[in-house]
Enzyme design. Sequence first.
Site, short mmCIF file in Angstrom:
data_model
loop_
_atom_site.label_atom_id
_atom_site.label_comp_id
_atom_site.label_asym_id
_atom_site.label_seq_id
_atom_site.Cartn_x
_atom_site.Cartn_y
_atom_site.Cartn_z
N ASN A 98 0.57 -0.88 -0.47
CA ASN A 98 0.46 0.14 0.40
C ASN A 98 1.11 1.10 0.02
OD1 ASN A 98 -2.15 -1.34 0.45
ND2 ASN A 98 -2.69 -1.49 2.16
N HIS A 513 -14.34 3.00 -16.20
CA HIS A 513 -14.03 2.57 -14.73
C HIS A 513 -15.81 1.44 -14.03
CE1 HIS A 513 -13.54 2.47 -10.06
NE2 HIS A 513 -12.58 1.78 -10.08
N HIS A 670 -14.46 -3.15 -0.65
CA HIS A 670 -14.85 -2.37 -2.16
C HIS A 670 -16.32 -2.06 -2.52
CE1 HIS A 670 -13.06 -2.25 -6.32
NE2 HIS A 670 -12.33 -1.73 -5.92
#
Length: 784
Positions: A98, A513, A670
């Site tokens: 990350n 996206h 998510h």
Amino acid sequence: MDEHSDHQRSDSTTAVGSGVGAICDPNDSGPARVVHGVDSARPVADLSTSNPDFTDPRWYLNRELSALSFQKRVLHEAMDPRNPLLERVRFLGLLTKNIDEFCMKRIGGLKQQMAGEVSDLTPDGRTPEEQWRLSLETLRELLTQQDECYRTVVRESLPEIGIEIVRHDELSQQVRDALREHFKAEILPTLTPLTFDPAHPFPFISNLSLSLAVRTRCSGEEPKFSRVKIPENQPRLLDVEGVVEDTGADPAIEAYGPADRDAETSAHPVDRFVFLEEVIAANLDLLFPNVDVLDWSTFRVTRNAEVRRNEEVAEGLIEMIEGVLRDRRFATVVRLEVSADMPDEVLSLLLDQLDLDEREVFERTPPLNLRHVSRLTDLDRPEHSEPSWTPQPHPRFAGVDDDETDRDVFDVIRADDVLVHHPYHSFEETVQAFLSEAARDDDVLAIKAAIYRTSRDSKVIESLIEAARNGKQVAVMVELKARFDEENNLRWVERLEEEGIHVAYGTIGLKTHSKTALVVRREDDGVQLYSHIGTGNYHGETAKGYVDLGLMTNDPDVGHDLTRLFNFFTGHSFHEEYRKLLVAPGTLRYGLVERIRTEAEHARTGDGGRIVAKMNALEDPDLVAELYRAASAGVDIDLIVRDICRLRPGIESITDTVTVRSVVGQFLEHSRIFYFENGGDPEYFIGSADWMTRNLDRRVEAVAPIEDAEIRAEIDAILERYLADTRTAWMMQPDGSYVQRYPEADEDSCNVQEALMRRADANASPPRDPPVSFRRDSKDEDSV
């Protein structure tokens, strides 16, 4: 149960400092309470006022510091003794990944702005230079804590369960001899020492590569610097016993030297590892013969990933992306990690040759790059790992393709809409089954799909190829600009085009996206449209570890909207009107603003006002301002935001009706869910978009309404579990810090992800659970 009063302000602990994790006094009713965050450079001011000005920068938290606050919560999972030991190791490795991405994207972008002398202020009133400085300061503290966590978890705790990472000099001479033979046979031929002197230029250092900095000297000469890259195609952690066996040495030899024989006493077999760079360093005499090796140390560089080219002047998107990948390889260095034992002379040389500021140097306690410690989680220690989870069959798909039932996927979807919830529901048995069935079904005329990220061995792509071979019309939108997946997507584009499939590479000026698929099927009553709109990628592997939702529907209006969207991908005209979908950059922003304002109006007229929104990030300042106005009008707002959040909850008379919580658990959150109470006629949405400016204005996104009553009840149950979590939830404070939530003395701990796993397991076959309300007045604790 009043969520705000019971859990927002009852956490009265004041955030202390800007530390990674300040452990407060343990509470008798739960574990130690932890405070994360706090921008000590800009403490929260008194914003309570009867006439707030939401253009005031003090209302907005900084994006970069908010993102790093999330990484602090990830680190806490590695530090939290309530987690199984190997789960803590997994989070330690995840944090490195990350932070690497944060430095490549965010630090790289800030440094690029500084080089371009950009002076624009962020919504919170900061310059690029100020953000860069504060981010580096926060990173330094975070990485220091990670090093300490490695020491306590890996070096000190793992040996208690028979897993050891040992230093090369701790091993017995016999084992070191075996490692030397392994080095000569397997490693030495792959190494390339690169020396810097008048005859040799300073070597190129590739992004994220780990290197040895070696100083050597010939008799009577000045010391010379050489770089030795640690090979990435060799195991970073060498299995000591495995190497001993492979070299033919006696497997019964003692691993430790005489001074360390007490370490050999263990109740069960020990898995013992040594880092590859230590083995290389111990054998540098073979790499640099006939010279004196003065010293060695390790270093690692991170390069900017924010490399862009002008799409308007590019000859084609494929050529542009190939150029970006080449440019990224040689991009500016934005971070240098060095081992604490690096000599000053070597550090000075690296700073000069890499053109770095001292503030960009991070002195680390070795080892550098902890990504590879995640390999340890594969070892057989079930009692020290999270219980393995197998995604369950969706109850609605029971009996599909069974000869006795004579039902297929299309029968199920046509009967009623289906909500799939990964990783609780199997991706292979739902979304993948939908596409695989479409590829084989003789009545399917066409398949269209938008691919943002997918796996290297994607079954989704294989199904699309199979469909084309079976004579279907197949059109695929593959987003080449998906950062860090460009190469993988380029490979799939080539493969798809080899099969004669229509491929769109992206849209000039926009990034696609949306996660959408459309199947066109001829049936007895005419052509039918079957749609899938999801929050996550068509990626079978991440679907096992990312929490995502997907709607599968036969709704003709949704199918009509997707037809328009796919025509935009392959054509050149963008539709501004859609029947049901909220689409960015067209109708999504307006649709969200309109609904937030409607809730504010309901609150003003005494008709309630309620918003529950789950997302990865809340960054767009205009939407934050709309939420502030709605909260000021009295709208109850619960936000479940995984990481970046600019909004300040808990400001008296302004956002005291707002909670913001972040959930950090076994799976990566998510999914995006938006609920608006709408005066008793509620609206539900799921989709691909976060509430970020880039999603609303610079990306193609698709958000779908949920109209089926049973699916609405399912979403109610999901949101209720998130709001009830007392194990993995963190409550945000007005200053941007987070306090970990925990159960009261008479409550059992509630872990939302565990609850959803149990529910999926129980529901793997009918009947469904009864509807569960997540309204604020719900007191049915059994429902969660």
